[in-house]
Design a protein around this motif. Structure first.
Motif, PDB file in Angstrom:
ATOM      1  N   MET A   6       0.823  -1.206   0.000  1.00  0.00           N
ATOM      2  CA  MET A   6       0.000   0.000   0.000  1.00  0.00           C
ATOM      3  C   MET A   6       0.864   1.266   0.000  1.00  0.00           C
ATOM      4  O   MET A   6       0.424   2.316  -0.459  1.00  0.00           O
ATOM      5  CB  MET A   6      -0.929   0.012   1.220  1.00  0.00           C
ATOM      6  CG  MET A   6      -2.028  -1.017   1.116  1.00  0.00           C
ATOM      7  SD  MET A   6      -3.248  -1.066   2.451  1.00  0.00           S
ATOM      8  CE  MET A   6      -2.801   0.140   3.606  1.00  0.00           C
ATOM      9  N   PHE A   7       2.084   1.192   0.489  1.00  0.00           N
ATOM     10  CA  PHE A   7       2.956   2.356   0.557  1.00  0.00           C
ATOM     11  C   PHE A   7       3.978   2.396  -0.570  1.00  0.00           C
ATOM     12  O   PHE A   7       4.825   3.278  -0.597  1.00  0.00           O
ATOM     13  CB  PHE A   7       3.667   2.380   1.912  1.00  0.00           C
ATOM     14  CG  PHE A   7       2.717   2.601   3.051  1.00  0.00           C
ATOM     15  CD1 PHE A   7       2.246   3.865   3.335  1.00  0.00           C
ATOM     16  CD2 PHE A   7       2.271   1.528   3.809  1.00  0.00           C
ATOM     17  CE1 PHE A   7       1.362   4.077   4.371  1.00  0.00           C
ATOM     18  CE2 PHE A   7       1.395   1.726   4.852  1.00  0.00           C
ATOM     19  CZ  PHE A   7       0.931   3.003   5.145  1.00  0.00           C
ATOM     20  N   LEU A   8       3.896   1.473  -1.508  1.00  0.00           N
ATOM     21  CA  LEU A   8       4.847   1.417  -2.617  1.00  0.00           C
ATOM     22  C   LEU A   8       4.751   2.643  -3.522  1.00  0.00           C
ATOM     23  O   LEU A   8       5.755   3.095  -4.077  1.00  0.00           O
ATOM     24  CB  LEU A   8       4.621   0.135  -3.425  1.00  0.00           C
ATOM     25  CG  LEU A   8       5.666  -0.204  -4.467  1.00  0.00           C
ATOM     26  CD1 LEU A   8       7.024  -0.367  -3.800  1.00  0.00           C
ATOM     27  CD2 LEU A   8       5.297  -1.478  -5.190  1.00  0.00           C
ATOM     28  N   TRP A   9       3.582   3.240  -3.635  1.00  0.00           N
ATOM     29  CA  TRP A   9       3.399   4.410  -4.482  1.00  0.00           C
ATOM     30  C   TRP A   9       4.203   5.608  -3.985  1.00  0.00           C
ATOM     31  O   TRP A   9       4.472   6.545  -4.731  1.00  0.00           O
ATOM     32  CB  TRP A   9       1.922   4.778  -4.585  1.00  0.00           C
ATOM     33  CG  TRP A   9       1.332   5.227  -3.275  1.00  0.00           C
ATOM     34  CD1 TRP A   9       0.778   4.440  -2.313  1.00  0.00           C
ATOM     35  CD2 TRP A   9       1.263   6.565  -2.795  1.00  0.00           C
ATOM     36  NE1 TRP A   9       0.373   5.205  -1.257  1.00  0.00           N
ATOM     37  CE2 TRP A   9       0.659   6.517  -1.520  1.00  0.00           C
ATOM     38  CE3 TRP A   9       1.656   7.791  -3.296  1.00  0.00           C
ATOM     39  CZ2 TRP A   9       0.437   7.651  -0.752  1.00  0.00           C
ATOM     40  CZ3 TRP A   9       1.432   8.922  -2.525  1.00  0.00           C
ATOM     41  CH2 TRP A   9       0.826   8.850  -1.272  1.00  0.00           C
ATOM     42  N   LEU A  10       4.612   5.610  -2.722  1.00  0.00           N
ATOM     43  CA  LEU A  10       5.383   6.715  -2.165  1.00  0.00           C
ATOM     44  C   LEU A  10       6.807   6.779  -2.711  1.00  0.00           C
ATOM     45  O   LEU A  10       7.472   7.809  -2.572  1.00  0.00           O
ATOM     46  CB  LEU A  10       5.441   6.602  -0.638  1.00  0.00           C
ATOM     47  CG  LEU A  10       4.145   6.912   0.100  1.00  0.00           C
ATOM     48  CD1 LEU A  10       4.289   6.581   1.568  1.00  0.00           C
ATOM     49  CD2 LEU A  10       3.783   8.358  -0.093  1.00  0.00           C
ATOM     50  N   ALA A  11       7.286   5.710  -3.314  1.00  0.00           N
ATOM     51  CA  ALA A  11       8.674   5.672  -3.800  1.00  0.00           C
ATOM     52  C   ALA A  11       8.926   6.732  -4.864  1.00  0.00           C
ATOM     53  O   ALA A  11       9.964   7.404  -4.832  1.00  0.00           O
ATOM     54  CB  ALA A  11       9.001   4.281  -4.339  1.00  0.00           C
ATOM     55  N   LEU A  12       8.013   6.922  -5.799  1.00  0.00           N
ATOM     56  CA  LEU A  12       8.226   7.891  -6.872  1.00  0.00           C
ATOM     57  C   LEU A  12       8.244   9.340  -6.368  1.00  0.00           C
ATOM     58  O   LEU A  12       9.172  10.086  -6.697  1.00  0.00           O
ATOM     59  CB  LEU A  12       7.178   7.709  -7.974  1.00  0.00           C
ATOM     60  CG  LEU A  12       7.387   8.549  -9.219  1.00  0.00           C
ATOM     61  CD1 LEU A  12       8.713   8.205  -9.898  1.00  0.00           C
ATOM     62  CD2 LEU A  12       6.240   8.348 -10.180  1.00  0.00           C
ATOM     63  N   TYR A  17      11.526  14.136  -4.867  1.00  0.00           N
ATOM     64  CA  TYR A  17      11.908  15.126  -3.861  1.00  0.00           C
ATOM     65  C   TYR A  17      13.398  15.034  -3.539  1.00  0.00           C
ATOM     66  O   TYR A  17      14.069  16.056  -3.380  1.00  0.00           O
ATOM     67  CB  TYR A  17      11.075  14.946  -2.590  1.00  0.00           C
ATOM     68  CG  TYR A  17      11.375  15.977  -1.543  1.00  0.00           C
ATOM     69  CD1 TYR A  17      10.956  17.295  -1.715  1.00  0.00           C
ATOM     70  CD2 TYR A  17      12.097  15.659  -0.411  1.00  0.00           C
ATOM     71  CE1 TYR A  17      11.237  18.258  -0.769  1.00  0.00           C
ATOM     72  CE2 TYR A  17      12.385  16.616   0.541  1.00  0.00           C
ATOM     73  CZ  TYR A  17      11.955  17.916   0.360  1.00  0.00           C
ATOM     74  OH  TYR A  17      12.254  18.869   1.298  1.00  0.00           O
ATOM     75  N   ALA A  18      13.936  13.822  -3.476  1.00  0.00           N
ATOM     76  CA  ALA A  18      15.370  13.644  -3.223  1.00  0.00           C
ATOM     77  C   ALA A  18      16.197  14.220  -4.370  1.00  0.00           C
ATOM     78  O   ALA A  18      17.222  14.872  -4.137  1.00  0.00           O
ATOM     79  CB  ALA A  18      15.693  12.170  -3.017  1.00  0.00           C
ATOM     80  N   THR A  19      15.764  14.020  -5.607  1.00  0.00           N
ATOM     81  CA  THR A  19      16.454  14.588  -6.762  1.00  0.00           C
ATOM     82  C   THR A  19      16.418  16.111  -6.708  1.00  0.00           C
ATOM     83  O   THR A  19      17.418  16.780  -6.972  1.00  0.00           O
ATOM     84  CB  THR A  19      15.819  14.098  -8.066  1.00  0.00           C
ATOM     85  OG1 THR A  19      15.869  12.673  -8.099  1.00  0.00           O
ATOM     86  CG2 THR A  19      16.525  14.655  -9.285  1.00  0.00           C
ATOM     87  N   THR A  25      16.139  21.933  -9.776  1.00  0.00           N
ATOM     88  CA  THR A  25      15.024  21.780 -10.702  1.00  0.00           C
ATOM     89  C   THR A  25      15.518  21.865 -12.148  1.00  0.00           C
ATOM     90  O   THR A  25      16.565  22.449 -12.413  1.00  0.00           O
ATOM     91  CB  THR A  25      13.973  22.878 -10.468  1.00  0.00           C
ATOM     92  OG1 THR A  25      14.601  24.152 -10.609  1.00  0.00           O
ATOM     93  CG2 THR A  25      13.350  22.753  -9.099  1.00  0.00           C
ATOM     94  N   PRO A  26      14.780  21.311 -13.099  1.00  0.00           N
ATOM     95  CA  PRO A  26      15.204  21.385 -14.496  1.00  0.00           C
ATOM     96  C   PRO A  26      15.067  22.803 -15.046  1.00  0.00           C
ATOM     97  O   PRO A  26      14.091  23.491 -14.793  1.00  0.00           O
ATOM     98  CB  PRO A  26      14.268  20.417 -15.219  1.00  0.00           C
ATOM     99  CG  PRO A  26      13.164  20.140 -14.292  1.00  0.00           C
ATOM    100  CD  PRO A  26      13.588  20.501 -12.919  1.00  0.00           C
ATOM    101  N   HIS A  27      16.069  23.232 -15.797  1.00  0.00           N
ATOM    102  CA  HIS A  27      16.087  24.525 -16.476  1.00  0.00           C
ATOM    103  C   HIS A  27      16.377  24.287 -17.955  1.00  0.00           C
ATOM    104  O   HIS A  27      17.249  23.493 -18.294  1.00  0.00           O
ATOM    105  CB  HIS A  27      17.158  25.434 -15.885  1.00  0.00           C
ATOM    106  CG  HIS A  27      16.814  25.975 -14.546  1.00  0.00           C
ATOM    107  ND1 HIS A  27      16.721  25.189 -13.421  1.00  0.00           N
ATOM    108  CD2 HIS A  27      16.533  27.233 -14.154  1.00  0.00           C
ATOM    109  CE1 HIS A  27      16.403  25.940 -12.393  1.00  0.00           C
ATOM    110  NE2 HIS A  27      16.282  27.185 -12.804  1.00  0.00           N
ATOM    111  N   LEU A  28      15.648  24.980 -18.817  1.00  0.00           N
ATOM    112  CA  LEU A  28      15.817  24.850 -20.271  1.00  0.00           C
ATOM    113  C   LEU A  28      16.648  26.005 -20.808  1.00  0.00           C
ATOM    114  O   LEU A  28      16.589  27.121 -20.293  1.00  0.00           O
ATOM    115  CB  LEU A  28      14.454  24.855 -20.964  1.00  0.00           C
ATOM    116  CG  LEU A  28      13.513  23.708 -20.627  1.00  0.00           C
ATOM    117  CD1 LEU A  28      12.160  23.938 -21.275  1.00  0.00           C
ATOM    118  CD2 LEU A  28      14.101  22.406 -21.073  1.00  0.00           C
ATOM    119  N   ILE A  29      17.381  25.728 -21.880  1.00  0.00           N
ATOM    120  CA  ILE A  29      18.197  26.765 -22.513  1.00  0.00           C
ATOM    121  C   ILE A  29      17.290  27.854 -23.064  1.00  0.00           C
ATOM    122  O   ILE A  29      16.247  27.569 -23.658  1.00  0.00           O
ATOM    123  CB  ILE A  29      19.103  26.163 -23.618  1.00  0.00           C
ATOM    124  CG1 ILE A  29      20.121  27.179 -24.132  1.00  0.00           C
ATOM    125  CG2 ILE A  29      18.291  25.618 -24.755  1.00  0.00           C
ATOM    126  CD1 ILE A  29      21.291  27.371 -23.268  1.00  0.00           C
TER     127      ILE A  29
END
Length: 81
Positions: A6-12, A17-19, A25-29
């Protein structure tokens, strides 16, 4: 085992958040400056990029020096402020 699944969905979300915390955050040219080696509009002449400007989610721009005379299209950046 069913209770743990039931808590497996928390992994993503936790991985995202860790990334964000580690790399930003991603930045585009958005724009770049380069030396055209004398032929500004000739696409066959290699360009030597000097600086790259990136835009992020909050529409904040960050200008950085080019990496090895190249500008990556997407970078993960931590913006202060």
């Amino acid at each position: 085992m069913k209770f743990a699944a039931m808590f497996l969905w928390l992994a993503l979300p936790l991985a995202g958040y860790a990334t964000y915390q580690l790399y930003g955050t991603p930045h585009l040219i958005w724009s770049y400056e380069f030396h055209a080696n004398g032929a500004r509009y000739d696409l066959t002449v290699p360009r030597h990029y000097t600086s790259c400007t990136y835009v992020g989610w909050a529409l904040r721009t960050v200008t950085l020096p080019a990496q090895a005379a190249r500008c990556p299209w997407v970078r993960l950046l931590k913006v202060q402020g």
